[in-house]
Design a protein around this motif. Structure first.
Motif, PDB file in Angstrom:
ATOM      1  N   THR A   1      16.364 -10.122  23.849  1.00 20.87           N
ATOM      2  CA  THR A   1      16.557 -11.296  23.005  1.00 20.87           C
ATOM      3  C   THR A   1      18.043 -11.563  22.797  1.00 20.87           C
ATOM      4  O   THR A   1      18.877 -10.670  22.922  1.00 20.87           O
ATOM      5  CB  THR A   1      15.902 -11.122  21.622  1.00 20.87           C
ATOM      6  OG1 THR A   1      16.476  -9.971  20.992  1.00 20.87           O
ATOM      7  CG2 THR A   1      14.403 -10.961  21.738  1.00 20.87           C
TER       8      THR A   1
ATOM      9  N   PHE B   1      14.861 -20.520  25.442  1.00 15.16           N
ATOM     10  CA  PHE B   1      15.122 -20.591  24.003  1.00 15.16           C
ATOM     11  C   PHE B   1      13.957 -20.023  23.205  1.00 15.16           C
ATOM     12  O   PHE B   1      14.132 -19.143  22.359  1.00 15.16           O
ATOM     13  CB  PHE B   1      15.402 -22.037  23.587  1.00 15.16           C
ATOM     14  CG  PHE B   1      15.676 -22.199  22.117  1.00 15.16           C
ATOM     15  CD1 PHE B   1      16.959 -22.054  21.621  1.00 15.16           C
ATOM     16  CD2 PHE B   1      14.650 -22.466  21.215  1.00 15.16           C
ATOM     17  CE1 PHE B   1      17.215 -22.181  20.268  1.00 15.16           C
ATOM     18  CE2 PHE B   1      14.892 -22.595  19.859  1.00 15.16           C
ATOM     19  CZ  PHE B   1      16.187 -22.449  19.387  1.00 15.16           C
TER      20      PHE B   1
ATOM     21  N   TYR C   1      23.210 -24.050  20.448  1.00 13.48           N
ATOM     22  CA  TYR C   1      21.871 -23.586  20.815  1.00 13.48           C
ATOM     23  C   TYR C   1      20.841 -24.707  20.772  1.00 13.48           C
ATOM     24  O   TYR C   1      19.784 -24.606  21.403  1.00 13.48           O
ATOM     25  CB  TYR C   1      21.466 -22.402  19.935  1.00 13.48           C
ATOM     26  CG  TYR C   1      22.153 -21.144  20.391  1.00 13.48           C
ATOM     27  CD1 TYR C   1      21.697 -20.455  21.513  1.00 13.48           C
ATOM     28  CD2 TYR C   1      23.303 -20.683  19.758  1.00 13.48           C
ATOM     29  CE1 TYR C   1      22.350 -19.328  21.968  1.00 13.48           C
ATOM     30  CE2 TYR C   1      23.969 -19.551  20.210  1.00 13.48           C
ATOM     31  CZ  TYR C   1      23.481 -18.880  21.315  1.00 13.48           C
ATOM     32  OH  TYR C   1      24.138 -17.774  21.783  1.00 13.48           O
TER      33      TYR C   1
ATOM     34  N   GLU D   1      24.646 -12.245  23.333  1.00 15.16           N
ATOM     35  CA  GLU D   1      24.336 -13.010  24.545  1.00 15.16           C
ATOM     36  C   GLU D   1      24.773 -12.247  25.796  1.00 15.16           C
ATOM     37  O   GLU D   1      24.100 -12.261  26.821  1.00 15.16           O
ATOM     38  CB  GLU D   1      25.002 -14.389  24.497  1.00 15.16           C
ATOM     39  CG  GLU D   1      24.579 -15.266  25.657  1.00 15.16           C
ATOM     40  CD  GLU D   1      24.760 -16.747  25.389  1.00 15.16           C
ATOM     41  OE1 GLU D   1      25.032 -17.453  26.352  1.00 15.16           O
ATOM     42  OE2 GLU D   1      24.617 -17.172  24.227  1.00 15.16           O
TER      43      GLU D   1
ATOM     44  N   ILE E   1      15.291 -16.389  21.940  1.00 14.53           N
ATOM     45  CA  ILE E   1      16.278 -16.650  20.884  1.00 14.53           C
ATOM     46  C   ILE E   1      15.699 -16.305  19.513  1.00 14.53           C
ATOM     47  O   ILE E   1      14.581 -16.696  19.183  1.00 14.53           O
ATOM     48  CB  ILE E   1      16.741 -18.122  20.887  1.00 14.53           C
ATOM     49  CG1 ILE E   1      17.415 -18.480  22.214  1.00 14.53           C
ATOM     50  CG2 ILE E   1      17.693 -18.392  19.731  1.00 14.53           C
ATOM     51  CD1 ILE E   1      18.729 -17.786  22.454  1.00 14.53           C
TER      52      ILE E   1
ATOM     53  N   ASN F   1      27.593 -12.616  17.964  1.00 18.60           N
ATOM     54  CA  ASN F   1      26.775 -13.500  18.785  1.00 18.60           C
ATOM     55  C   ASN F   1      27.176 -13.438  20.254  1.00 18.60           C
ATOM     56  O   ASN F   1      26.325 -13.474  21.151  1.00 18.60           O
ATOM     57  CB  ASN F   1      26.868 -14.934  18.271  1.00 18.60           C
ATOM     58  CG  ASN F   1      26.290 -15.086  16.879  1.00 18.60           C
ATOM     59  OD1 ASN F   1      25.514 -14.243  16.423  1.00 18.60           O
ATOM     60  ND2 ASN F   1      26.675 -16.133  16.175  1.00 18.60           N
TER      61      ASN F   1
END
Length: 570
Positions: A72, A113, A102, A62, A117, A58
């Motif tokens: 994304t 978002f 999140y 990011e 996401i 993760n």
């Protein structure tokens, strides 16, 4: 023993092959354990290894997004209960730390978002992809509880109903980029602050690199807090959130702006949030820090498009009779007429006024003029805000601003109204530290909590953080003018610990042991039944003025009411 499952990467899950550039030559780092053939404790270890690797995945996802290498942010969450107890699993996902993170992202940056996401839930047997942008759920698992997960991020039922569920046979993701693993504690370093002169102003700066992105938390004069990106001259530059408190006759007005900065100046459309919530209020357009105009925004932070109605459409619409308007006349904040037929000419006089964000009247003046009455919450919380204001004014006038920024006070409303979500803008600093890679303990040495116990007694709890090996112990120092044994304060301290770790998301490495972590301090004791509030304010006065709160000074305690009276009515 059942043969290990081989890695399968379906092209539908393109985040694995393309966007994150995972190649087939990487070796498989973990496999899903066979829960039927392994021992329970061994399963826990294997599951923890999977969870640790999802965190690494993760963070990389990011980092690639903010580095413009991916469109994304693909978040993988592992939960082994999805296969056997999906109802409980989807219920517990709401308290998962990553999902909570999140959830906060969605509140502050809804347009990012929903456009960028993706959530991928994985279990030993199933995978579920939540594509918020395209309103689609791709799943190997057919269950009526699948859409329950959406409720964490979306409240509107009509929007949740728009999500289409597509069932597939194979969608396993068990291949990760090979990343060197570190202990959890090693990734949570203390943030070291520096003081810089930025645009001729002293600025306290905390560097934050929680997800491979260089962000900063900055305290500036004039009650400004900034979280975001900086340039080489430490000016605001790039994406950031700007908090400012403007004092109007000792009452705070709060401004929260999110958007882009260039060389220390606001530029473009800034999202303005309501001062009492995280709800989007409106948009402000700036050019080189100069306000240009206000723009209307939709719920996703985009400029509203005016709908052009054709003349024939106007004619087709039935004419509606406007409802009767009810006239309500207010004077000095008091409704003096609610009658729709006639208006009374006589106004109701009121002596109510607001100062330091608290409401006062002539009865409060009477209480402060006598030692026979208890101090109420308006007086104590108003005094707390006055001390915070005084501290921020003095910090940047001192030779060592970092040293003088030492105490943050959580007023009595937090403890007595624990059901509310503690994200009120009256505690902007806490809002900054909730989910952005820095904790409130990295900024302040002391967190003082004002406690009203059963509406009959006031005392102060001073919370400090101490590092013990790979854990943080939260120490609770009790400053009570009617002191008791540590056991007396267990429920209070446990409640504070639970609230702070939840609302400030302090992490699993914080501990509370009531036998060793509650310290009842030897402080001034009261000799009457009404001065507990006076003593609580005295302890705060000593702390904020750099004095010893253990000092016994009954005369100073007796002067606290006069000091508060002068602040409010002077």
């Amino acid at each position: 023993m059942q043969q290990l499952r081989q890695p399968i990467v379906n092209k539908t899950l393109n985040i694995a092959c393309e966007q994150l550039q995972i190649r087939s030559n990487y070796q498989v780092i973990f496999h899903y354990p066979n829960i039927n053939t392994q021992k329970d404790n061994q399963c826990v270890d294997e599951y923890q290894e999977i969870i640790n690797l999802t965190h690494q995945f993760n963070k990389l996802s990011e980092k690639l997004f903010w580095g413009n290498q991916s469109d994304t942010i693909d978040i993988i969450i592992f939960n082994q209960q999805i296969d056997d107890n999906p109802k409980q699993a989807f219920k517990m996902l709401g308290v998962n730390h990553v999902i909570s993170y999140y959830h906060n992202v969605k509140l502050l940056f809804p347009q990012y978002f929903f456009n960028h996401i993706k959530m991928v839930l994985i279990s030993p047997k199933n995978n579920i992809i939540y594509d918020f942008k395209n309103k689609k759920i791709i799943s190997t698992f057919n269950s009526p509880y699948i859409k329950n997960f959406l409720s964490i991020f979306i409240k509107e039922q009509n929007i949740k109903d728009q999500f289409e569920v597509e069932n597939v046979n194979d969608l396993f993701l068990n291949q990760f980029v090979k990343i060197s693993k570190k202990k959890q504690f090693q990734n949570q370093k203390h943030q070291t602050s520096v003081c810089k002169i930025v645009d001729d102003k002293q600025t306290i700066i905390w560097p934050i690199d929680n997800k491979g992105i260089n962000y900063y938390l900055c305290f500036e004069p004039n009650f400004i807090i900034y979280y975001g990106q900086l340039n080489e001259n430490y000016q605001k530059h790039g994406r950031g959130i700007f908090f400012q408190t403007i004092w109007n006759d000792c009452n705070p007005n709060y401004t929260i702006l999110q958007g882009n900065f260039q060389n220390g100046k606001k530029n473009g459309i800034m999202l303005k949030f309501s001062s009492r919530s995280q709800n989007l209020f409106q948009g402000h357009e700036y050019k080189d820090d100069e306000f240009i105009k206000q723009v209307d925004l939709d719920d996703n932070g985009k400029i509203k498009v005016v709908e052009i109605v054709k003349p024939n459409e106007i004619q087709d619409k039935p004419t509606q009779t406007a409802p009767k308007r009810r006239i309500i006349i207010m004077e000095e904040g008091v409704i003096i007429n609610t009658n729709t037929q006639q208006v009374q000419s006589k106004a109701i006089k009121s002596d109510i006024f607001v100062k330091y964000n608290q409401q006062f009247n002539s009865n409060d003046e009477k209480i402060l003029s006598s030692s026979r009455y208890w101090l109420n919450s308006s007086m104590i919380d108003g005094y707390v805000l006055a001390l915070q204001k005084q501290q921020m004014e003095q910090v940047f006038k001192s030779d060592d601003p970092i040293k003088n920024l030492n105490t943050f006070v959580i007023d009595s409303t937090y403890f007595t109204s624990a059901a509310i979500d503690y994200k009120l803008v009256t505690s902007l600093r806490s809002l900054c530290y909730e989910f952005k890679g820095i904790t409130i303990f990295d900024v302040y040495q002391n967190i003082a909590v004002v406690v009203n116990q059963k509406n009959s007694h006031w005392f102060l709890v001073l919370v400090k953080r101490e590092q013990q090996q790979e854990l943080y112990q939260m120490k609770f120092h009790i400053l009570d003018s009617m002191s008791g044994y540590p056991k007396k304060y267990y429920d209070t301290c446990q409640k504070i610990f639970d609230l702070m770790t939840f609302h400030l998301e302090l992490g699993d490495n914080y501990r509370f042991d009531y036998q060793n972590n509650i310290i009842v301090e030897d402080v001034q004791q009261q000799n009457d039944g009404s001065s507990c509030g006076d003593h609580t304010c005295y302890f705060l006065y000593q702390i904020f003025n750099g004095k010893n709160y253990k000092e016994k000074n009954r005369q100073q305690v007796g002067e606290m009411r006069g000091m508060i009276y002068k602040l409010i009515f002077g």
